[in-house]
Design a protein around this motif. Sequence first.
Motif, mmCIF file in Angstrom:
data_model
loop_
_atom_site.group_PDB
_atom_site.id
_atom_site.type_symbol
_atom_site.label_atom_id
_atom_site.label_comp_id
_atom_site.label_asym_id
_atom_site.label_seq_id
_atom_site.Cartn_x
_atom_site.Cartn_y
_atom_site.Cartn_z
ATOM 1 N N LYS A 152 80.444 34.505 25.766
ATOM 2 C CA LYS A 152 79.341 34.353 24.817
ATOM 3 C C LYS A 152 78.099 33.825 25.523
ATOM 4 O O LYS A 152 76.990 34.305 25.294
ATOM 5 N N ARG A 153 78.278 32.840 26.414
ATOM 6 C CA ARG A 153 77.137 32.307 27.169
ATOM 7 C C ARG A 153 76.535 33.361 28.082
ATOM 8 O O ARG A 153 75.319 33.458 28.226
ATOM 9 N N PHE A 156 74.418 35.885 25.956
ATOM 10 C CA PHE A 156 73.427 35.359 25.022
ATOM 11 C C PHE A 156 72.077 36.040 25.241
ATOM 12 O O PHE A 156 71.540 36.056 26.342
ATOM 13 N N GLY A 157 71.540 36.638 24.178
ATOM 14 C CA GLY A 157 70.240 37.276 24.230
ATOM 15 C C GLY A 157 70.225 38.650 24.873
ATOM 16 O O GLY A 157 69.169 39.253 25.025
ATOM 17 N N ARG A 158 71.356 39.170 25.266
ATOM 18 C CA ARG A 158 71.388 40.457 25.963
ATOM 19 C C ARG A 158 71.959 41.573 25.111
ATOM 20 O O ARG A 158 71.605 42.725 25.276
ATOM 21 N N GLY A 160 74.366 42.574 21.243
ATOM 22 C CA GLY A 160 74.750 42.122 19.923
ATOM 23 C C GLY A 160 76.220 41.723 19.843
ATOM 24 O O GLY A 160 76.978 41.753 20.821
#
Length: 171
Positions: A152-153, A156-158, A160
Motif C-alpha cells: 500500500k505504501r 500510494f498515489g500511483r 487505484g
Amino acid sequence: MSRATWKLWEEIVPLGYKGSYQRVRAYLHDKRTSPQPVTARPPSPRTGVGWILRRPDALTETEQLQLKAARAHCSELDALTGHVRSFAAMLTAHLGECLPDWLDAVRQDDLPSLHALAAGIDRDRHAVVAGLTLPWSSGVVEGRVNRVKMLKRQMFGRAGFALLRKRVLVS
C-alpha cells in the motif's frame, strides 16, 4: 633533581637505555601529574545491552568477564540482567505460569523502566500469559499484514484500489 628519578635513570642505563636523564624526568613528571590513571574504556551502552540480551553461552569468555565486571560495579545492572534473562527463559520455554512471580520480583527492585514494562504487561496479563504458554503464534498473520501495508505504501498515489487488490491477491 629527584633522588628517585636519578636512581631509576642510573638503573636503566646499564640495561641499555640510551636516553638522557631529562627525558626520564619528563616522562615521570607527566605520569605523576596525569589527572587519572590509564584504564580501559567502559563498554558502550549498545555493547552492554548486547551482552545482556544474548544467551550467556553465546558470549565469548572476554565478554562474559567484562559483563561480570560491569555487574559487580552496578547493582542495578546486575538486577536488570537477572530479570531480562529470566524473562527470556520464560519466553523460550513457554513458562507463562511463572509470569506473576517475575512481575513481583521486578516490582521489588528499584528499576523504573522495568516497572513501566511490568505495568504494561499487567494491563493485558491474560493475553501475555496465553502468548507465553500456548503453542500457537500469530506471526504468519502479522507478516502478511506487514506485507500488505508495504504494498500500500509503495503504490500510494500511483494506482487505484483495483491494482492494489490484484497485487495483494496475486502474490
